[in-house]
Design an enzyme around this catalytic site. Sequence first.
Site, PDB file in Angstrom:
ATOM      1  N   THR A 102      -0.755   5.909  -4.515  1.00  0.00           N
ATOM      2  CA  THR A 102      -1.169   5.894  -3.119  1.00  0.00           C
ATOM      3  C   THR A 102       0.052   5.578  -2.272  1.00  0.00           C
ATOM      4  O   THR A 102       0.911   4.814  -2.698  1.00  0.00           O
ATOM      5  CB  THR A 102      -2.216   4.779  -2.941  1.00  0.00           C
ATOM      6  N   THR A 109      -1.487  -0.610  -4.247  1.00  0.00           N
ATOM      7  CA  THR A 109      -1.642   0.641  -4.981  1.00  0.00           C
ATOM      8  C   THR A 109      -2.139   0.281  -6.376  1.00  0.00           C
ATOM      9  O   THR A 109      -1.959  -0.841  -6.839  1.00  0.00           O
ATOM     10  CB  THR A 109      -0.303   1.418  -5.020  1.00  0.00           C
ATOM     11  N   ARG A 140     -17.079   7.868  -4.676  1.00  0.00           N
ATOM     12  CA  ARG A 140     -16.328   6.632  -4.969  1.00  0.00           C
ATOM     13  C   ARG A 140     -15.238   6.414  -3.906  1.00  0.00           C
ATOM     14  O   ARG A 140     -14.512   7.318  -3.531  1.00  0.00           O
ATOM     15  CB  ARG A 140     -15.692   6.747  -6.356  1.00  0.00           C
ATOM     16  N   VAL A 141     -15.157   5.185  -3.437  1.00  0.00           N
ATOM     17  CA  VAL A 141     -14.111   4.810  -2.493  1.00  0.00           C
ATOM     18  C   VAL A 141     -13.332   3.655  -3.105  1.00  0.00           C
ATOM     19  O   VAL A 141     -13.925   2.716  -3.644  1.00  0.00           O
ATOM     20  CB  VAL A 141     -14.730   4.374  -1.137  1.00  0.00           C
ATOM     21  N   GLY A 142     -12.025   3.723  -3.022  1.00  0.00           N
ATOM     22  CA  GLY A 142     -11.187   2.659  -3.569  1.00  0.00           C
ATOM     23  C   GLY A 142     -10.827   1.631  -2.516  1.00  0.00           C
ATOM     24  O   GLY A 142     -11.493   1.485  -1.488  1.00  0.00           O
TER      25      GLY A 142
HETATM   26  C1  SD4 Z   1      -7.636   3.834  -5.406  1.00  0.00           C
HETATM   27  N1  SD4 Z   1      -5.752   2.412  -5.005  1.00  0.00           N
HETATM   28  O1  SD4 Z   1      -8.303   4.747  -4.950  1.00  0.00           O
HETATM   29  C2  SD4 Z   1      -6.171   3.783  -5.066  1.00  0.00           C
HETATM   30  C3  SD4 Z   1      -5.408   4.602  -6.041  1.00  0.00           C
HETATM   31  C4  SD4 Z   1      -3.972   4.258  -6.150  1.00  0.00           C
HETATM   32  O2  SD4 Z   1      -1.966   4.226  -7.095  1.00  0.00           O
HETATM   33  O3  SD4 Z   1      -3.423   3.512  -5.437  1.00  0.00           O
HETATM   34  N2  SD4 Z   1      -3.234   4.659  -7.060  1.00  0.00           N
HETATM   35  O4  SD4 Z   1      -8.102   2.975  -6.158  1.00  0.00           O
END
Ligand code: SD4
Length: 316
Positions: free
Chosen positions: A177, A228, A205-207
């Site tokens: 990210t 991230t 799904r939401v992160g």
């Molecule tokens: C998530 N944090 O959707 C994000 C993915 C990510 O490095 O950062 N990957 O969970």
Amino acid sequence: MLAATKAVSGSAVFPIVISTWDFGREANEGAWAVLAKGGRAVDAVEAGVRVTEAAGNNFTVGLGGLPDRDGRVTLDACIMDDKYGCGSVMCLENILHPVSVARLVMDKTPHIILVGEGAQAFALANGFKKVDLLTPASKKAWKEWLKTSKYEPVINIENKMNSGKDSLPGRKYNHDTIGMLAIDQQGNVSGACTTSGMAFKMQGRVGDSPVIGAGLYVDNEIGGATATGVGEEVIRIAGAHLIVELMRQGFTPQQACREAVERIVKRSPAKAKEMQVGFLALNKQGVHGAFCLQEGFSYAVKSASETQMHTGQHYF
Ligand code: SD4
């Protein structure tokens, strides 16, 4: 306990911009174009992460981001300015620049978060165009993943990615990210975070990335933090907010990031060993720091005195 940090305007370190992973280097240049002219940090971080959203040369942000299990590219992004202003979009489809939609949510609505169809309708009503974000390369990776459809939401184990069973599609590219933090010439802090999220995730799904306080938080008196890695773990500890509050208590950015990582490890050391989470922070004085679970978390820094990649220290 140390006193809260004070604003330092006009310091030699300002402006400064920092962002996650190797693609942060190009993104920082986009932000720097704004900062060097005396522009606002909030405009800089938006311009900066837009570079990564449009690049199409990665599998994790904007154009070319890997889709969910059903082949839909759903984007998460947020932005935060120096006055607790925040905007966020979640699960947004077919829009190239989710961060700019988040910016509009912040600037033009009484709300903070818009999701899914509502977010898209808002974007289209404000002049954004529909774009197919699934590139030939991301479609190919998805088709490859479909052969096994192994739902294994593991993220960011960079040092295990390229060989043997760990090179399964879906474990290869599902990280990175872009989280960005900047301080402008006036000494004001802002941040942005944007992602296509976990590869081949469940629909809807939401992160952590668009969750204010988890993937991003800015307090203009103290500084900012971004994250991230496995979003679920970051949300659990309200990672970015935790780091900013620790900096308020006198922790350096790196100490604060380390403390957040240790909280994730403490909950489940065995699980933590198998995943990546990385935190990046910038305090009001322009001091930056990072800490992550696994080796391999890079971040890019640009200021008048430095244009450089750094490596976050790691727990394991
Ligand atoms: C998530 N944090 O959707 C994000 C993915 C990510 O490095 O950062 N990957 O969970």
